[in-house]
Design a protein around this motif. Structure first.
Motif, PDB file in Angstrom:
ATOM      1  N   LEU A  45      38.305 -11.987  56.304  1.00  0.00           N
ATOM      2  CA  LEU A  45      37.261 -11.962  55.273  1.00  0.00           C
ATOM      3  C   LEU A  45      37.018 -13.340  54.669  1.00  0.00           C
ATOM      4  CD1 LEU A  45      38.078  -8.585  53.482  1.00  0.00           C
ATOM      5  CD2 LEU A  45      36.169  -9.095  55.034  1.00  0.00           C
ATOM      6  N   THR A  46      38.061 -14.146  54.556  1.00  0.00           N
ATOM      7  CA  THR A  46      37.852 -15.508  54.044  1.00  0.00           C
ATOM      8  C   THR A  46      37.039 -16.346  55.014  1.00  0.00           C
ATOM      9  OG1 THR A  46      39.948 -16.309  54.960  1.00  0.00           O
ATOM     10  CG2 THR A  46      39.972 -15.507  52.675  1.00  0.00           C
ATOM     11  N   ARG A  47      37.164 -16.077  56.304  1.00  0.00           N
ATOM     12  CA  ARG A  47      36.356 -16.812  57.292  1.00  0.00           C
ATOM     13  C   ARG A  47      34.872 -16.492  57.116  1.00  0.00           C
ATOM     14  NH1 ARG A  47      38.786 -20.720  57.835  1.00  0.00           N
ATOM     15  NH2 ARG A  47      37.543 -21.293  59.610  1.00  0.00           N
ATOM     16  N   ILE A  48      34.575 -15.225  56.793  1.00  0.00           N
ATOM     17  CA  ILE A  48      33.186 -14.832  56.548  1.00  0.00           C
ATOM     18  C   ILE A  48      32.709 -15.423  55.219  1.00  0.00           C
ATOM     19  CG2 ILE A  48      31.633 -12.882  56.136  1.00  0.00           C
ATOM     20  CD1 ILE A  48      33.526 -11.207  57.915  1.00  0.00           C
ATOM     21  N   TYR A  49      33.525 -15.298  54.185  1.00  0.00           N
ATOM     22  CA  TYR A  49      33.170 -15.776  52.850  1.00  0.00           C
ATOM     23  C   TYR A  49      32.889 -17.277  52.844  1.00  0.00           C
ATOM     24  CZ  TYR A  49      33.590 -16.989  47.927  1.00  0.00           C
ATOM     25  OH  TYR A  49      33.354 -17.488  46.678  1.00  0.00           O
ATOM     26  N   LEU A  50      33.718 -18.037  53.559  1.00  0.00           N
ATOM     27  CA  LEU A  50      33.542 -19.487  53.591  1.00  0.00           C
ATOM     28  C   LEU A  50      32.414 -19.927  54.520  1.00  0.00           C
ATOM     29  CD1 LEU A  50      37.290 -20.561  53.632  1.00  0.00           C
ATOM     30  CD2 LEU A  50      35.677 -20.733  51.720  1.00  0.00           C
TER      31      LEU A  50
END
Length: 98
Positions: A45-50
């Protein structure tokens, strides 16, 4: 696919499954495996968020990582089962005491 999502899924799911074998209680096993899944999900999810990856890339990484972790788990299970069968005492062997 996202390499971060793939590798984190492989690493944390494999680690979680290996740790579940060390604990006798089902609640503790569920907790450890739940933490492993949560960490892998958060990394994806952090990969998507960033904005580093599209959601489809992360989903693909999770899918491939989960498939690889499941393959490793099945291989470990097969080896453990084979060792148990190989080292099991022979119960139906005829007695040689006369």
């Amino acid at each position: 696919p996202s390499g971060h999502a793939l590798l984190s899924t492989v690493f944390y799911l494999t680690l979680g499954v290996m740790l579940t074998r060390a604990f006798p209680r089902k609640r503790l096993k569920a907790y450890v495996l739940g933490c492993a899944v949560l960490i892998a999900l958060l990394i994806g999810l952090t990969r998507i968020y960033l904005g580093a990856h599209w959601a489809s890339d992360v989903f693909a990484g999770w899918s491939v990582g989960a498939a690889w972790a499941m393959t490793l788990w099945l291989a470990a299970y097969a080896v453990e089962r084979r060792q148990r069968l190989h080292h099991a005492p022979l119960q139906d062997a005829p007695s040689t005491n006369v």
